[in-house]
Write an enzyme that holds these catalytic residues in place. Structure first.
Site, mmCIF file in Angstrom:
data_model
loop_
_atom_site.group_PDB
_atom_site.id
_atom_site.type_symbol
_atom_site.label_atom_id
_atom_site.label_comp_id
_atom_site.label_asym_id
_atom_site.label_seq_id
_atom_site.Cartn_x
_atom_site.Cartn_y
_atom_site.Cartn_z
ATOM 1 N N ARG A 127 38.702 52.351 42.546
ATOM 2 C CA ARG A 127 38.607 51.949 41.139
ATOM 3 C C ARG A 127 39.977 51.548 40.579
ATOM 4 O O ARG A 127 40.084 50.638 39.769
ATOM 5 C CB ARG A 127 38.007 53.124 40.380
ATOM 6 N N ARG A 131 24.483 59.683 40.118
ATOM 7 C CA ARG A 131 25.936 59.522 39.933
ATOM 8 C C ARG A 131 26.752 60.109 41.073
ATOM 9 O O ARG A 131 27.873 60.562 40.871
ATOM 10 C CB ARG A 131 26.406 60.165 38.617
ATOM 11 N N ARG A 175 33.218 59.031 39.623
ATOM 12 C CA ARG A 175 34.522 59.642 39.373
ATOM 13 C C ARG A 175 34.728 61.010 39.993
ATOM 14 O O ARG A 175 35.854 61.481 40.069
ATOM 15 C CB ARG A 175 34.781 59.704 37.866
ATOM 16 N N ASP A 204 25.204 49.110 37.466
ATOM 17 C CA ASP A 204 24.875 49.758 36.198
ATOM 18 C C ASP A 204 23.586 49.165 35.653
ATOM 19 O O ASP A 204 23.262 48.015 35.949
ATOM 20 C CB ASP A 204 26.003 49.586 35.176
ATOM 21 N N TYR A 250 20.063 49.951 24.099
ATOM 22 C CA TYR A 250 21.455 49.492 24.165
ATOM 23 C C TYR A 250 21.622 48.105 23.540
ATOM 24 O O TYR A 250 22.613 47.829 22.870
ATOM 25 C CB TYR A 250 21.957 49.476 25.617
HETATM 26 O O1 CP3 Z 1 25.853 56.913 41.743
HETATM 27 C C1 CP3 Z 1 24.991 56.366 41.055
HETATM 28 O O2 CP3 Z 1 24.130 57.002 40.413
HETATM 29 C C2 CP3 Z 1 24.899 54.831 41.058
HETATM 30 C C3 CP3 Z 1 25.600 54.159 40.034
HETATM 31 C C4 CP3 Z 1 25.140 54.220 38.598
HETATM 32 C C5 CP3 Z 1 26.062 54.034 37.539
HETATM 33 N N1 CP3 Z 1 25.356 53.952 36.376
HETATM 34 C C6 CP3 Z 1 27.514 53.914 37.705
HETATM 35 C C7 CP3 Z 1 28.386 54.226 36.567
HETATM 36 C C8 CP3 Z 1 23.874 54.325 38.032
HETATM 37 C C9 CP3 Z 1 22.534 54.592 38.688
HETATM 38 C C10 CP3 Z 1 24.023 54.136 36.616
HETATM 39 C C11 CP3 Z 1 22.896 54.093 35.669
HETATM 40 C C12 CP3 Z 1 23.166 54.173 34.229
HETATM 41 N N2 CP3 Z 1 24.155 53.539 33.519
HETATM 42 C C13 CP3 Z 1 22.350 54.854 33.296
HETATM 43 C C14 CP3 Z 1 21.088 55.595 33.652
HETATM 44 C C15 CP3 Z 1 21.353 56.944 34.190
HETATM 45 C C16 CP3 Z 1 21.820 57.941 33.168
HETATM 46 O O3 CP3 Z 1 22.973 58.384 33.316
HETATM 47 O O4 CP3 Z 1 21.053 58.281 32.266
HETATM 48 C C17 CP3 Z 1 22.905 54.675 32.015
HETATM 49 C C18 CP3 Z 1 22.380 55.242 30.728
HETATM 50 C C19 CP3 Z 1 24.033 53.835 32.176
HETATM 51 C C20 CP3 Z 1 24.933 53.313 31.101
HETATM 52 C C21 CP3 Z 1 26.313 53.812 31.273
HETATM 53 N N3 CP3 Z 1 27.159 53.426 32.297
HETATM 54 C C22 CP3 Z 1 27.006 54.737 30.452
HETATM 55 C C23 CP3 Z 1 26.435 55.419 29.227
HETATM 56 C C24 CP3 Z 1 28.286 54.872 30.998
HETATM 57 C C25 CP3 Z 1 29.462 55.622 30.419
HETATM 58 C C26 CP3 Z 1 29.382 57.068 30.667
HETATM 59 C C27 CP3 Z 1 30.546 57.553 31.486
HETATM 60 O O5 CP3 Z 1 30.327 58.377 32.371
HETATM 61 O O6 CP3 Z 1 31.686 57.094 31.229
HETATM 62 C C28 CP3 Z 1 28.350 54.101 32.168
HETATM 63 C C29 CP3 Z 1 29.508 53.975 33.077
HETATM 64 C C30 CP3 Z 1 29.286 54.243 34.517
HETATM 65 N N4 CP3 Z 1 28.230 53.826 35.267
HETATM 66 C C31 CP3 Z 1 30.207 54.943 35.356
HETATM 67 C C32 CP3 Z 1 29.637 54.919 36.641
HETATM 68 C C33 CP3 Z 1 30.236 55.472 37.900
HETATM 69 C C34 CP3 Z 1 31.552 55.545 34.935
HETATM 70 C C35 CP3 Z 1 32.526 54.427 34.676
HETATM 71 C C36 CP3 Z 1 33.816 54.469 35.437
HETATM 72 O O7 CP3 Z 1 33.894 54.700 36.657
HETATM 73 O O8 CP3 Z 1 34.790 54.203 34.749
#
Ligand code: CP3
Length: 344
Positions: A39, A26, A30, A76, A153
């Site tokens: 964004r 991540r 954000r 994602d 999911y």
């Molecule tokens: O920087 C990185 O790691 C690359 C981008 C990346 C994202 N999601 C961007 C993202 C990666 C590798 C993921 C993988 C991901 N997505 C996982 C596996 C890793 C982990 O965290 O266990 C999972 C379970 C998801 C599903 C997911 N996506 C969730 C549960 C959420 C919401 C949680 C939150 O933080 O709000 C997301 C959203 C998400 N994916 C964001 C980002 C940057 C935040 C959304 C935003 O910017 O509004």
């Protein structure tokens, strides 16, 4: 193009490196004001993911701003359900949400195996643009969710503390579960291969919900599918990060992958013992360390580096960065790794 910094690829292959490489789960997101600026120009997270020029821009941001040793493509894991016919939304402060879940034969029958060129062209284009923009500075990591986590999911329809719908399915309809897992696995193999063809230098499989299964269930419903993916990706190093799967560490030694990710609950020496010398380990700092003062961050990071030793380690957190982390604290973590000299 020749990579100027290939530390992470060499560490994954078990070669000696001048220092330990570092990136953060991540890292694009954000925590960076520069990310929030991009964004805010679009309707939301999904539009950002589906606009290759912007996805490439935010992928490269942490390389410029934080100085990490690898980029990870901004996307994602939930693009796979979408490509199989099960679209998602990202609800503000609630996370992922699916309009249709997959719990019945009729719902399963409506799904298709993802065709990456057709359904996920935006990710492949983002990878090509990122590779051009990085200009060989650091390797680019591609990724996908592990079949069990994607299954969780798709059946649950959203995030959950327990994923009890998904777990119930494994007990009440194991045959259905295996059929859905097989479709996800086939889709994921095609998707990761397409990412590699588009330029990804290594790939990571995220099994974020590994830790909620019993060891027996993990052996039956998760590991065999992860192994199929590992065996299919032969051109680049593969990392498997199964959060909470402390009980599966010995089994993971048999995966056809180069690197195993550890979360911060896993003891480093014990993990090395269980997994053996044949794999690189990645991790595993608690992301909450980054709320501490700089001296504490430095001390704990050095302790982690000592515990992993000079070879077969890629420094990272034990899970993704929390959005309210101060980027300056992230830099302290990264610089501590990059300046650390192991006694050799
Ligand atoms: O920087 C990185 O790691 C690359 C981008 C990346 C994202 N999601 C961007 C993202 C990666 C590798 C993921 C993988 C991901 N997505 C996982 C596996 C890793 C982990 O965290 O266990 C999972 C379970 C998801 C599903 C997911 N996506 C969730 C549960 C959420 C919401 C949680 C939150 O933080 O709000 C997301 C959203 C998400 N994916 C964001 C980002 C940057 C935040 C959304 C935003 O910017 O509004």
């Amino acid at each position: 193009m020749q990579l100027k910094n290939d530390l992470i690829l060499r560490a994954a292959r078990g070669e000696r490196t001048e220092r330990t490489p570092v990136w953060l789960m991540r890292q694009a997101g954000r925590i960076l004001p520069e990310y929030r600026a991009v964004r805010s120009k679009v309707s939301g997270f999904i539009e950002l993911v589906e606009t290759p020029e912007l996805a490439a821009e935010v992928t490269i941001q942490p390389v410029d701003i934080l100085g990490v040793d690898a980029a990870i493509i901004f996307s994602d894991i939930l693009v796979i359900p979408q490509a199989m016919g099960c679209p998602y939304q990202m609800l503000e402060s609630k996370g992922p949400w699916f309009e249709n879940t997959v719990r019945s034969e009729q719902e399963l029958a409506k799904l298709r195996i993802a065709d990456p060129e057709e359904d996920l062209g935006f990710v492949l284009e983002a990878i090509r643009l990122t590779k051009r923009g990085l200009y060989g500075r650091v390797p680019l990591i591609g990724f996908a969710g592990a079949p069990w986590t994607i299954f969780a999911y798709m059946t649950e329809g959203s995030g959950s503390k327990t994923f009890s719908v998904a777990r119930k399915m494994l007990y009440t309809n194991p045959d259905f579960s295996h059929r859905l897992l097989r479709m996800i696995t086939e889709s994921t193999i095609r998707y990761l291969q397409a990412q590699v063809n588009a330029g990804a230098d290594m790939v990571q499989i995220f099994d974020s919900w590994a830790g909620i299964l019993s060891p027996e269930q993990y052996r039956e419903f998760a590991l065999p599918y992860i192994q199929q993916i590992c065996q299919s990706i032969v051109d680049v190093p593969v990392t498997v990060f199964a959060k909470g799967a402390f009980f599966a560490r010995a089994d993971m030694a048999d995966l056809a992958c180069e690197t195993i990710g550890l979360d911060w609950n896993m003891d480093i020496a014990e993990s090395r013992e269980l997994i053996g010398e044949g794999k690189t380990l990645q991790g595993n700092m608690d992301p909450c360390l980054l709320y501490a003062d700089s001296a504490t961050i430095r001390k704990e990071t050095e302790r982690m580096l000592e515990a992993f030793g000079p070879v077969r380690h890629i420094a990272n957190l034990g899970h993704g960065l929390y959005p309210d982390t101060n980027p300056d604290s992230v830099k302290v973590f990264i610089e501590t790794v990059q300046e650390f000299q192991h006694d050799r």
